[in-house]
Design a protein around this motif. Structure first.
Motif, mmCIF file in Angstrom:
data_model
loop_
_atom_site.group_PDB
_atom_site.id
_atom_site.type_symbol
_atom_site.label_atom_id
_atom_site.label_comp_id
_atom_site.label_asym_id
_atom_site.label_seq_id
_atom_site.Cartn_x
_atom_site.Cartn_y
_atom_site.Cartn_z
ATOM 1 N N PHE A 107 -22.289 -0.979 26.980
ATOM 2 C CA PHE A 107 -21.813 -1.450 25.689
ATOM 3 C C PHE A 107 -22.330 -0.895 24.568
ATOM 4 C CE2 PHE A 107 -21.679 -4.434 22.271
ATOM 5 C CZ PHE A 107 -20.400 -5.222 22.454
ATOM 6 N N LYS B 251 -23.454 2.640 24.872
ATOM 7 C CA LYS B 251 -23.430 3.984 25.060
ATOM 8 C C LYS B 251 -22.339 4.584 24.049
ATOM 9 C CE LYS B 251 -24.189 5.436 29.738
ATOM 10 N NZ LYS B 251 -23.603 5.590 31.137
ATOM 11 N N LYS C 289 -19.377 6.433 22.911
ATOM 12 C CA LYS C 289 -18.161 6.318 23.568
ATOM 13 C C LYS C 289 -17.375 7.784 23.645
ATOM 14 C CE LYS C 289 -18.747 2.103 23.214
ATOM 15 N NZ LYS C 289 -19.632 1.740 24.387
ATOM 16 N N THR D 115 -14.176 8.546 23.486
ATOM 17 C CA THR D 115 -12.827 8.639 22.825
ATOM 18 C C THR D 115 -12.817 9.582 21.867
ATOM 19 O OG1 THR D 115 -12.800 6.373 23.195
ATOM 20 C CG2 THR D 115 -11.091 7.212 22.070
ATOM 21 N N LYS E 227 -10.679 10.114 18.506
ATOM 22 C CA LYS E 227 -9.538 9.312 17.660
ATOM 23 C C LYS E 227 -8.491 10.265 17.275
ATOM 24 C CE LYS E 227 -13.074 6.162 16.342
ATOM 25 N NZ LYS E 227 -13.986 5.729 15.180
ATOM 26 N N PRO F 88 -5.336 11.409 15.908
ATOM 27 C CA PRO F 88 -4.755 11.905 14.617
ATOM 28 C C PRO F 88 -5.874 12.469 13.893
ATOM 29 C CG PRO F 88 -3.597 9.930 15.191
ATOM 30 C CD PRO F 88 -4.934 10.134 16.022
ATOM 31 N N GLU F 89 -7.005 11.906 13.719
ATOM 32 C CA GLU F 89 -8.151 12.032 12.788
ATOM 33 C C GLU F 89 -8.876 13.226 13.483
ATOM 34 O OE1 GLU F 89 -8.330 8.162 13.519
ATOM 35 O OE2 GLU F 89 -6.440 8.266 12.163
ATOM 36 N N PHE G 115 -15.738 -1.595 24.794
ATOM 37 C CA PHE G 115 -17.113 -1.120 24.807
ATOM 38 C C PHE G 115 -17.746 -1.325 26.149
ATOM 39 C CE2 PHE G 115 -18.566 -0.515 20.189
ATOM 40 C CZ PHE G 115 -17.469 -0.616 19.665
ATOM 41 N N ILE G 116 -17.462 -2.090 27.061
ATOM 42 C CA ILE G 116 -18.255 -2.246 28.146
ATOM 43 C C ILE G 116 -17.440 -1.136 29.165
ATOM 44 C CG2 ILE G 116 -18.180 -3.732 30.368
ATOM 45 C CD1 ILE G 116 -18.900 -6.051 28.588
ATOM 46 N N ASP H 60 -16.596 1.530 28.097
ATOM 47 C CA ASP H 60 -16.890 3.065 27.185
ATOM 48 C C ASP H 60 -15.781 3.652 26.442
ATOM 49 O OD1 ASP H 60 -19.380 3.204 28.297
ATOM 50 O OD2 ASP H 60 -19.072 4.649 29.747
#
Lengths: 183, 351
Positions: free
Chosen positions: A38, A40, A42, A44, A46, A48-49, B44-45, B47
């Motif tokens: 939870f 950590k 991420k 990802t 994002k 287009p930005e 969130f869990i 990632d």
């Protein structure tokens, strides 16, 4: 029977212990793992930005290059079309008339130059085949569209902006890939 | 006639109506944002980041989802029983909302020189009412699955019904132990007792009872690991498979309202309701105390909602026989033992 490989893993089928039977302790352990995730960072991006940096060997959409004075480099020799394994490139040559020296670099130029982006496999062989440094693959993705016809890119779609009138557009279209060729 | 009934005047009716509107719209809004929170927690869990396109941090995502559900085509299958098909989601939503009537949201407040209870109805059989309404909730699932005239939905409905009935037993037994302690069925009285100085929250006296209640609440809300009635991979959606548009929305929404209400009940019964720990409410002015109380209750509710989601994204679904095993052979004997021990201890202390 003798084992065929040494990778056999014998499963232990012991009856569950008391701690395993009441589940709760193991569920708590699992919840601690998910809690760790939870907080950590991420992975990802994002899109287009934020954009992922391109690899130096990235091969995107083709672009028809101009020289420093804004003249088209292509001489319609047809080597790219021959090299193309997907047969995506079509062109028609024309002769340069007097007074068009500021438009075309050589005496011959491509009057029509089309790449079918649905056929193109972005292998980059056209770029390798070109003797005039006229075509190279940029850092643009293939955009989405509604019709098949719109994926046949003609000269107006492919030509890079003029470096004299639109130097920013030119630099943007050239991207980082072409830099090493300038050296 | 009961003298209390005669004491109702127009102002009381208005105050209650206002309170009903506030409670219902608040639980709907909270349910809306629970869907958002669920997606964010799941993301969130795992990632990921989760919805972040509609508004800053995706705050408007529930609105967009709701709008999408409203715009969808409303389909009633030709072979279904139309009346029951519509009744299903209505019942699910109705029973989900009805429980909110007896939860004490806070202490009394003073408005325009009147004292108003922050509770729609202080029923003296509060917990029995909760059980009555919650066991009605199974009809929403049952009728929905039956009226769809679809084997998967029917299977899901039967599963759901048997699961809820099995876990209701253990839930009731775990609460009997609590009721022996409090000696009252009214939720307000239970909260008052926990607020008394020198008296701890009920979780201290009934940890096992709380644990059983928590597990049963998960089962009653059809939440993972007990979401057998909506198992996508086994029943491709379960009892609401044939539903579309806002009728589906009502089912999904009812689940989230249920989650909110059961969190509120857990907070009320075991965690002191609107009692803020280490704060002496009696020393504050009534309105401030009420605000503090509501904030405390909401914090507890939010924690439980997070727990619901946290568990959902941690553990996989139980198999059906495991579910029944746990319910009948695990929780019910445990609840009975808890009840007996509590009774014995109470008797021993009183003699």
């Amino acid at each position: 029977m003798e084992a065929l490989t040494n990778r056999v893993k014998v499963m232990e089928r012991k009856p569950m212990t008391f701690v395993e039977k009441i589940y709760l302790w193991n569920i708590m352990k699992g919840m601690m793992i998910t809690l760790k995730h939870f907080f950590k960072k991420k992975a990802t991006i994002k899109y287009p930005e934020q954009k992922r940096p391109f690899s130096p060997v990235w091969r995107g959409l083709q672009i028809l290059n101009r020289d420093e004075e804004g003249r088209e480099r292509c001489t319609a020799c047809g080597l790219c079309a021959v090299a193309c394994p997907a047969e995506a490139i079509t062109m028609e040559a024309a002769e340069r008339e007097p007074g068009e020296e500021n438009l075309y670099r050589e005496e011959k130029y491509a009057a029509k130059y089309e790449i079918n982006m649905l056929r193109c496999i972005f292998c980059g062989l056209c770029e390798e085949a070109c003797p005039k440094d006229a075509i190279y693959l940029s850092e643009t993705f293939t955009p989405s569209n509604y019709t098949r016809e719109s994926f046949i890119y003609n000269k107006s779609d492919l030509l890079i902006p003029d470096p004299k009138t639109d130097p920013q557009g030119f630099a943007k279209a050239r991207g980082n890939r072409a830099k090493k060729e300038e050296v | 006639m009961n003298p209390l009934l005669l004491a109702i005047d127009t102002e009381t009716v208005i105050a209650k109506l206002v309170l009903i509107v506030i409670v219902i719209s608040a639980s709907l809004v909270i349910a809306m944002y629970e869907t958002y929170a669920e997606r964010k927690v799941a993301a969130f869990i795992q990632d990921r980041i989760g919805p972040n396109r509609a508004g800053p941090f995706g705050i408007l995502q529930p609105l967009a989802d709701g709008l999408k559900l409203f715009m969808k085509e409303e389909i009633i299958p030709a072979t279904s029983n139309k009346f029951l098909f519509i009744l299903g989601p209505c019942l699910a939503m109705l029973t989900a909302m009805m429980t909110s009537a007896i939860i004490p949201w806070g202490n009394k407040i003073e408005v325009f020189g009147r004292t108003v209870d922050l509770q729609i109805a202080d029923v003296n059989i509060g917990i029995l009412y909760v059980f009555g309404v919650v066991s009605m909730g199974v009809y929403g699932i049952m009728i929905g699955g039956w009226a769809s005239n679809n084997k998967f939905s029917l299977l899901a409905a039967i599963r759901g019904a048997s699961q809820i009935i099995s876990y209701e037993l253990a839930m009731g037994l775990s609460l009997i132990a609590l009721l022996m302690l409090t000696g009252s069925l009214s939720l307000r009285t239970i909260v008052m007792q926990q607020m008394e100085p020198g008296h701890f929250w009920n979780i201290v006296y009934q940890p096992l009872g709380f644990l059983i209640f928590l597990v049963c609440a998960f089962a009653e809300c059809n939440r993972t690991p007990f979401d057998l009635s909506e198992a996508e991979n086994e029943l491709n959606f379960g009892y609401h498979q044939e539903y579309s548009s806002m009728k589906l929305g009502f089912y999904l929404f009812a689940e989230y309202v249920n989650m909110f209400i059961s969190s509120a009940i857990m907070a009320t019964l075991f965690f002191g309701g609107y009692d803020m720990p280490f704060v002496n409410e009696a020393a504050l002015s009534p309105n401030v105390a009420a605000a503090v109380g509501i904030a405390a209750l909401m914090a507890k509710i939010i924690f439980f909602i997070f727990l619901f989601m946290w568990v959902r994204w941690t553990i996989p679904r139980f198999r059906y026989d495991q579910l029944m095993n746990l319910g009948w052979r695990g929780l019910i004997p445990l609840a009975l033992a808890n009840m007996l021990i509590t009774g014995a201890v109470i008797l021993w202390l009183h003699k």
